[in-house]
Design a protein around this motif. Structure first.
Motif, PDB file in Angstrom:
ATOM      1  N   MET A 101       0.836  -1.178   0.000  1.00 56.42           N
ATOM      2  CA  MET A 101       0.000   0.000   0.000  1.00 56.42           C
ATOM      3  C   MET A 101       0.881   1.241   0.000  1.00 56.42           C
ATOM      4  N   ARG A 102       0.433   2.246  -0.710  1.00 53.25           N
ATOM      5  CA  ARG A 102       1.184   3.495  -0.760  1.00 53.25           C
ATOM      6  C   ARG A 102       0.488   4.541   0.094  1.00 53.25           C
ATOM      7  N   TYR A 103       1.298   5.454   0.672  1.00 50.93           N
ATOM      8  CA  TYR A 103       0.792   6.482   1.560  1.00 50.93           C
ATOM      9  C   TYR A 103       1.305   7.845   1.132  1.00 50.93           C
ATOM     10  N   ALA A 104       0.541   8.878   1.445  1.00 51.61           N
ATOM     11  CA  ALA A 104       0.963  10.254   1.219  1.00 51.61           C
ATOM     12  C   ALA A 104       0.441  11.083   2.384  1.00 51.61           C
ATOM     13  N   ASP A 105       1.327  11.809   3.021  1.00 45.71           N
ATOM     14  CA  ASP A 105       0.939  12.663   4.155  1.00 45.71           C
ATOM     15  C   ASP A 105       0.143  11.896   5.211  1.00 45.71           C
ATOM     16  N   PHE A 106       0.596  10.686   5.539  1.00 52.12           N
ATOM     17  CA  PHE A 106      -0.019   9.837   6.554  1.00 52.12           C
ATOM     18  C   PHE A 106      -1.416   9.349   6.190  1.00 52.12           C
TER      19      PHE A 106
ATOM     20  N   ILE B  86      -3.705   7.046   3.262  1.00 48.48           N
ATOM     21  CA  ILE B  86      -3.533   6.042   2.217  1.00 48.48           C
ATOM     22  C   ILE B  86      -3.620   6.748   0.861  1.00 48.48           C
ATOM     23  N   ALA B  87      -2.681   6.469  -0.035  1.00 45.35           N
ATOM     24  CA  ALA B  87      -2.629   7.141  -1.328  1.00 45.35           C
ATOM     25  C   ALA B  87      -3.115   6.252  -2.467  1.00 45.35           C
TER      26      ALA B  87
ATOM     27  N   THR C  90      -6.297  -0.233  -6.604  1.00 44.24           N
ATOM     28  CA  THR C  90      -5.178   0.694  -6.842  1.00 44.24           C
ATOM     29  C   THR C  90      -5.621   2.083  -7.296  1.00 44.24           C
ATOM     30  N   ASN C  91      -6.856   2.443  -7.026  1.00 42.51           N
ATOM     31  CA  ASN C  91      -7.327   3.800  -7.302  1.00 42.51           C
ATOM     32  C   ASN C  91      -6.443   4.784  -6.538  1.00 42.51           C
ATOM     33  N   GLU C  92      -5.940   5.792  -7.218  1.00 39.39           N
ATOM     34  CA  GLU C  92      -5.058   6.778  -6.584  1.00 39.39           C
ATOM     35  C   GLU C  92      -5.746   8.111  -6.316  1.00 39.39           C
ATOM     36  N   ILE C  93      -6.989   8.257  -6.731  1.00 41.13           N
ATOM     37  CA  ILE C  93      -7.701   9.511  -6.506  1.00 41.13           C
ATOM     38  C   ILE C  93      -8.579   9.327  -5.273  1.00 41.13           C
ATOM     39  N   ILE C  94      -8.003   9.656  -4.118  1.00 41.17           N
ATOM     40  CA  ILE C  94      -8.668   9.432  -2.832  1.00 41.17           C
ATOM     41  C   ILE C  94      -8.703  10.740  -2.053  1.00 41.17           C
ATOM     42  N   ASP C  95      -9.891  11.167  -1.679  1.00 41.39           N
ATOM     43  CA  ASP C  95     -10.025  12.371  -0.853  1.00 41.39           C
ATOM     44  C   ASP C  95      -9.452  12.105   0.529  1.00 41.39           C
TER      45      ASP C  95
ATOM     46  N   ILE D 169     -14.228   3.691  -6.061  1.00 37.55           N
ATOM     47  CA  ILE D 169     -14.268   2.774  -7.188  1.00 37.55           C
ATOM     48  C   ILE D 169     -14.786   1.403  -6.757  1.00 37.55           C
ATOM     49  N   CYS D 170     -14.160   0.817  -5.730  1.00 38.42           N
ATOM     50  CA  CYS D 170     -14.524  -0.564  -5.356  1.00 38.42           C
ATOM     51  C   CYS D 170     -15.221  -0.670  -3.996  1.00 38.42           C
ATOM     52  N   GLY D 171     -15.253   0.406  -3.237  1.00 41.41           N
ATOM     53  CA  GLY D 171     -15.964   0.398  -1.958  1.00 41.41           C
ATOM     54  C   GLY D 171     -15.177  -0.138  -0.777  1.00 41.41           C
ATOM     55  N   THR D 172     -13.890  -0.419  -0.962  1.00 41.10           N
ATOM     56  CA  THR D 172     -13.055  -0.931   0.130  1.00 41.10           C
ATOM     57  C   THR D 172     -12.898   0.128   1.215  1.00 41.10           C
TER      58      THR D 172
END
Length: 109
Positions: A1-6, A8-9, A15-20, A28-31
């Motif tokens: 898993m990738r993270y940005a500014d603490f 989840i990115a 692997t959706n990267e557009i996360i508020d 996208i998938c509801g996870t």
């Protein structure tokens, strides 16, 4: 898993990267995007790599939902990957420089 500014990115499933930053679920998938304790009386937020709650010892949501592998399995896979990389580097060195010495089986003593 990738993270940005603490936060989840990247969604661990699609692997959706557009996360508020305030999102709790992947659009996208509801996870569920926050790992937390599965004990109903605890529900502590856990690090995204945590398999067990540090307060009560219960499994975390990501581990229960198989988003995280068992630590022993992950350790074995990592060690195997390192061995393959080392072997690949050895083979590459052999190809680049050749063998300066004959194999042990060709030494006459």
């Amino acid at each position: 898993m990738r993270y940005a500014d603490f936060h989840i990115a990247e969604c661990p499933i699609c692997t959706n990267e557009i996360i508020d930053k305030d999102a709790h679920f992947c659009k996208i998938c509801g996870t569920f995007l926050e790992n937390r304790c599965t004990d109903e009386s605890c529900k502590k937020i856990a690090d995204n790599n945590a398999r067990y709650c540090t307060l009560c010892g219960s499994k975390t949501l990501y581990y229960q939902e198989h988003l995280l592998k068992d630590w022993q399995e992950e350790k074995m896979e990592t060690e195997e990957r390192v061995r393959r990389q080392e072997r690949s580097q050895e083979l590459q060195l052999d190809q680049d420089f050749g063998s300066e010495f004959p194999p042990d089986t060709e030494i006459p003593f």
